[in-house]
Motif scaffolding. Structure first.
Motif, PDB file in Angstrom:
ATOM      1  N   TRP A   2       0.707  -1.167  -0.009  1.00  0.00           N
ATOM      2  CA  TRP A   2      -0.017   0.030   0.024  1.00  0.00           C
ATOM      3  C   TRP A   2       0.601   1.267  -0.051  1.00  0.00           C
ATOM      4  CZ3 TRP A   2       1.346   2.701   4.478  1.00  0.00           C
ATOM      5  CH2 TRP A   2       1.697   1.909   5.627  1.00  0.00           C
ATOM      6  N   ARG A   3       0.305   2.252  -0.180  1.00  0.00           N
ATOM      7  CA  ARG A   3       1.064   3.689  -0.195  1.00  0.00           C
ATOM      8  C   ARG A   3      -0.149   4.744   0.210  1.00  0.00           C
ATOM      9  NH1 ARG A   3       4.339   6.258  -5.112  1.00  0.00           N
ATOM     10  NH2 ARG A   3       5.721   4.402  -4.556  1.00  0.00           N
ATOM     11  N   GLU A   4       0.542   5.472   1.013  1.00  0.00           N
ATOM     12  CA  GLU A   4       0.001   6.864   1.740  1.00  0.00           C
ATOM     13  C   GLU A   4       0.631   8.101   1.219  1.00  0.00           C
ATOM     14  OE1 GLU A   4      -3.002   6.662   3.072  1.00  0.00           O
ATOM     15  OE2 GLU A   4      -3.249   4.805   4.359  1.00  0.00           O
ATOM     16  N   THR A   5       0.190   8.996   0.979  1.00  0.00           N
ATOM     17  CA  THR A   5       0.766  10.478   0.588  1.00  0.00           C
ATOM     18  C   THR A   5      -0.002  11.475   1.525  1.00  0.00           C
ATOM     19  OG1 THR A   5       1.310   9.687  -1.573  1.00  0.00           O
ATOM     20  CG2 THR A   5       1.355  12.005  -1.238  1.00  0.00           C
ATOM     21  N   LEU A   6       0.851  12.230   2.222  1.00  0.00           N
ATOM     22  CA  LEU A   6       0.428  13.324   3.185  1.00  0.00           C
ATOM     23  C   LEU A   6       1.243  14.640   2.812  1.00  0.00           C
ATOM     24  CD1 LEU A   6       0.472  10.785   4.995  1.00  0.00           C
ATOM     25  CD2 LEU A   6      -0.205  12.443   6.789  1.00  0.00           C
ATOM     26  N   THR A   7       0.733  15.761   2.918  1.00  0.00           N
ATOM     27  CA  THR A   7       1.323  16.704   2.610  1.00  0.00           C
ATOM     28  C   THR A   7       2.204  17.171   4.037  1.00  0.00           C
ATOM     29  OG1 THR A   7      -0.175  18.173   3.853  1.00  0.00           O
ATOM     30  CG2 THR A   7      -0.621  17.985   1.655  1.00  0.00           C
ATOM     31  N   GLU A   8       3.306  17.920   3.613  1.00  0.00           N
ATOM     32  CA  GLU A   8       4.275  18.131   4.924  1.00  0.00           C
ATOM     33  C   GLU A   8       3.604  18.809   5.840  1.00  0.00           C
ATOM     34  OE1 GLU A   8       8.779  19.931   5.160  1.00  0.00           O
ATOM     35  OE2 GLU A   8       7.299  20.942   3.987  1.00  0.00           O
ATOM     36  N   LYS A   9       2.659  19.883   5.576  1.00  0.00           N
ATOM     37  CA  LYS A   9       2.002  20.463   6.576  1.00  0.00           C
ATOM     38  C   LYS A   9       1.074  19.710   7.417  1.00  0.00           C
ATOM     39  CE  LYS A   9      -1.179  24.409   7.201  1.00  0.00           C
ATOM     40  NZ  LYS A   9      -2.081  25.594   6.313  1.00  0.00           N
ATOM     41  N   GLU A  10       0.341  18.705   6.786  1.00  0.00           N
ATOM     42  CA  GLU A  10      -0.369  17.974   7.326  1.00  0.00           C
ATOM     43  C   GLU A  10       0.286  16.983   8.224  1.00  0.00           C
ATOM     44  OE1 GLU A  10      -3.560  16.039   9.324  1.00  0.00           O
ATOM     45  OE2 GLU A  10      -3.870  17.752   7.836  1.00  0.00           O
ATOM     46  N   PHE A  11       1.641  16.538   7.858  1.00  0.00           N
ATOM     47  CA  PHE A  11       2.186  15.344   8.872  1.00  0.00           C
ATOM     48  C   PHE A  11       2.592  16.222   9.834  1.00  0.00           C
ATOM     49  CE2 PHE A  11       6.100  13.192  10.004  1.00  0.00           C
ATOM     50  CZ  PHE A  11       5.780  12.039   9.480  1.00  0.00           C
ATOM     51  N   ILE A  12       3.078  17.466  10.114  1.00  0.00           N
ATOM     52  CA  ILE A  12       3.608  18.168  10.862  1.00  0.00           C
ATOM     53  C   ILE A  12       2.441  18.395  12.161  1.00  0.00           C
ATOM     54  CG2 ILE A  12       4.580  20.499  11.759  1.00  0.00           C
ATOM     55  CD1 ILE A  12       6.480  20.159   9.222  1.00  0.00           C
ATOM     56  N   LYS A  13       1.486  18.675  11.522  1.00  0.00           N
ATOM     57  CA  LYS A  13       0.109  18.962  12.428  1.00  0.00           C
ATOM     58  C   LYS A  13      -0.089  17.826  13.100  1.00  0.00           C
ATOM     59  CE  LYS A  13      -4.485  20.209  12.056  1.00  0.00           C
ATOM     60  NZ  LYS A  13      -5.116  18.970  13.059  1.00  0.00           N
ATOM     61  N   ARG A  14       0.163  16.508  12.424  1.00  0.00           N
ATOM     62  CA  ARG A  14      -0.066  15.353  13.260  1.00  0.00           C
ATOM     63  C   ARG A  14       1.013  15.059  14.391  1.00  0.00           C
ATOM     64  NH1 ARG A  14      -2.479  11.400   8.256  1.00  0.00           N
ATOM     65  NH2 ARG A  14      -3.970  12.898   7.737  1.00  0.00           N
ATOM     66  N   LEU A  15       2.028  15.541  14.305  1.00  0.00           N
ATOM     67  CA  LEU A  15       3.216  15.349  15.199  1.00  0.00           C
ATOM     68  C   LEU A  15       2.560  16.444  16.358  1.00  0.00           C
ATOM     69  CD1 LEU A  15       6.500  15.540  13.249  1.00  0.00           C
ATOM     70  CD2 LEU A  15       5.241  13.240  14.299  1.00  0.00           C
ATOM     71  N   ALA A  16       2.095  17.759  15.968  1.00  0.00           N
ATOM     72  CA  ALA A  16       1.720  18.478  16.910  1.00  0.00           C
ATOM     73  C   ALA A  16       0.443  18.047  17.712  1.00  0.00           C
ATOM     74  CB  ALA A  16       1.586  20.042  16.193  1.00  0.00           C
ATOM     75  N   ASP A  17      -0.641  17.408  17.127  1.00  0.00           N
ATOM     76  CA  ASP A  17      -1.587  16.632  17.983  1.00  0.00           C
ATOM     77  C   ASP A  17      -1.131  15.692  18.795  1.00  0.00           C
ATOM     78  OD1 ASP A  17      -3.106  18.438  15.934  1.00  0.00           O
ATOM     79  OD2 ASP A  17      -3.753  16.747  14.673  1.00  0.00           O
ATOM     80  N   ALA A  18      -0.178  15.228  18.578  1.00  0.00           N
ATOM     81  CA  ALA A  18       0.460  14.219  19.464  1.00  0.00           C
ATOM     82  C   ALA A  18       1.277  14.689  20.663  1.00  0.00           C
ATOM     83  CB  ALA A  18       1.078  12.932  18.734  1.00  0.00           C
ATOM     84  N   LYS A  19       1.292  15.976  20.621  1.00  0.00           N
ATOM     85  CA  LYS A  19       2.244  16.940  21.537  1.00  0.00           C
ATOM     86  C   LYS A  19       3.718  16.552  21.448  1.00  0.00           C
ATOM     87  CE  LYS A  19      -1.683  18.024  23.305  1.00  0.00           C
ATOM     88  NZ  LYS A  19      -2.312  19.391  23.197  1.00  0.00           N
ATOM     89  N   LEU A  20       4.027  16.078  20.137  1.00  0.00           N
ATOM     90  CA  LEU A  20       5.580  15.820  20.030  1.00  0.00           C
ATOM     91  C   LEU A  20       6.238  17.159  19.622  1.00  0.00           C
ATOM     92  CD1 LEU A  20       5.103  12.435  17.899  1.00  0.00           C
ATOM     93  CD2 LEU A  20       6.065  13.043  20.492  1.00  0.00           C
ATOM     94  N   THR A  21       5.508  18.088  19.323  1.00  0.00           N
ATOM     95  CA  THR A  21       6.097  19.753  18.981  1.00  0.00           C
ATOM     96  C   THR A  21       5.176  20.854  19.493  1.00  0.00           C
ATOM     97  OG1 THR A  21       7.011  20.906  17.420  1.00  0.00           O
ATOM     98  CG2 THR A  21       5.163  19.458  16.585  1.00  0.00           C
ATOM     99  N   THR A  22       5.533  21.435  19.662  1.00  0.00           N
ATOM    100  CA  THR A  22       4.661  22.582  20.472  1.00  0.00           C
ATOM    101  C   THR A  22       3.972  23.676  19.302  1.00  0.00           C
ATOM    102  OG1 THR A  22       6.568  24.218  20.827  1.00  0.00           O
ATOM    103  CG2 THR A  22       5.675  22.844  22.524  1.00  0.00           C
TER     104      THR A  22
END
Length: 416
Positions: A279-299
């Motif tokens: 399988w393959r998934e494609t995300l935008t850079e902005k969306e990927f970073i938002k998911r890190l922020a949602d997980a409290k991995l970045t502020t």
């Protein structure tokens, strides 16, 4: 609607005192046998042939599509005709049912079908009976059902039936695995229900999800469970292993039982027939970073991605540690995510579900998209369902399938 005559209050008090006394004796003599300290302490005979499935966390109105008895603790109090509705309200630690002009109050109520083993309420059909109880000011709805009938409502929600008998041995293998899972939940339950009806346990759809072939698989394996050293085995299953199953110690448990270690899924992976093998998934850079922020991995989202480094993989190929380097105008910040949590943090392309597996490669393209190319679906521990289907199609039986994914286990009969 027909109302039954109530017992006299004096008779009820005598019965209640006797009933509570018996309950105290029962708890005093039997409670220790229900507090299992480990799998080795469990006898195959020490179980109850009933499952309690939590159907709803809260309900206020019930409609019956068939004639049912309303039972207040130990006594039938009303016959509710088909197409009738009633309201049910929590009152202190009890329940109030308003049925037409009549009110009934009790700590617990049950609905049982009058003439049929199937009860039909709120447009859904269930075997067994329905229990209502007040927990924390909410009306909980529980389906009390025999273990075998419960499994029939699970099978097609978790496994494809296939065409003809091609999946039949896989269905039998799954029935044994699902029965073992349910039995362990019954053993370990310390609350008012045993199982949830969704992916947190096993997806349960009641009578309408039953199929003749999957019912036959349950019937032909009746009472069979997977065991290890004469006790119920710990059972996990997933959709598609992608070539190798995963060791449970890398995902779920602190222990490392030999039957839950990684196994190769055939020289040519059995589960390669799965639509999720690649399988393959494609995300935008902005969306990927938002998911890190949602997980409290970045502020904040004020970063770009510098690079990805896969620091380590388990022997199965799944990622153990993924390191992500985030860059802004001031510095470069490394962020690490581990094991199965990778799936819930990154999520799938739509963001509505977790990533199919953590066996993948990841890269950032020149147009700043994140491309994830992976194999398999699920946590990877235990029974690979698509692998089981492929083995069934190739002529292997349910015993061979189970021993492939759970080496060292035995299939035994409850009450033997």
């Amino acid at each position: 609607m027909f109302l039954f005559k109530s017992k006299s209050y004096q008779k009820f008090q005598i019965f209640q005192i006797a009933f509570y006394f018996l309950i105290i004796l029962f708890i005093a003599s039997c409670a220790p046998s229900k507090r299992f300290t480990g799998y080795k302490d469990r006898s195959l005979k020490d179980y109850k042939n009933e499952v309690r499935v939590l159907l709803a966390d809260s309900i206020s109105e019930v409609k019956t599509e068939t004639d049912v008895y309303l039972i207040s603790e130990d006594e039938k109090v009303a016959l509710i005709k088909a197409a009738n509705k009633f309201r049910i309200t929590p009152v202190y630690e009890s329940l109030l049912i308003q049925l037409g002009s009549k009110n009934f109050n009790s700590k617990v109520f049950y609905l049982e079908s009058v003439n049929d083993p199937i009860i039909f309420i709120n447009n859904k059909k269930y075997r067994g009976r329905i229990k209502f109880i007040n927990i924390g000011g909410q009306v909980k709805v529980i389906n009390q059902i025999g273990l075998e009938d419960y499994l029939k409502g699970v099978m097609t929600k978790e496994m494809p039936v296939g065409n003809g008998n091609e999946n039949f041995e896989a269905l039998k293998a799954f029935a044994i695995a699902a029965r073992t899972y349910a039995l362990n939940k019954i053993y370990s339950s310390q609350t008012y229900f045993d199982l949830l009806p969704d992916v947190r346990d096993q997806v349960y759809g009641g009578v309408e999800s039953e199929h003749a072939l999957s019912n036959k698989a349950v019937d032909e394996t009746r009472g069979m469970i997977l065991t290890y050293k004469n006790a119920p085995a710990i059972v996990f299953y997933h959709s598609t292993c992608g070539g190798y199953t995963e060791s449970a110690v890398n995902v779920f448990t602190k222990d490392d039982p030999e039957y839950l270690r990684s196994v190769k899924d055939g020289d040519i992976a059995y589960c390669s027939i799965s639509p999720n093998f690649n399988w393959r998934e494609t995300l935008t850079e902005k969306e990927f970073i938002k998911r890190l922020a949602d997980a409290k991995l970045t502020t904040n989202n004020d970063y770009s991605i510098e690079k990805f480094i896969i620091k380590s993989r388990f022997p199965s190929g799944r990622i153990n540690e993924l390191e992500i380097y985030l860059k802004n105008k001031n510095d470069i910040k490394p962020v690490s995510i581990f094991g199965n949590q990778i799936r819930s943090i990154i999520k799938n392309q739509s963001g509505n579900g977790i990533l199919r597996s953590n066996n993948f490669i990841i890269e950032i393209t020149s147009d700043r998209n994140i491309v994830i190319t992976g194999k398999g679906s699920g946590h990877g521990v235990g029974l690979c369902q698509w692998g089981a289907i492929a083995q069934s199609k190739s002529g292997k039986n349910h015993k061979e399938i189970l021993l492939h994914y759970f080496p060292g286990t035995e299939i035994k009969q409850l009450n033997d």
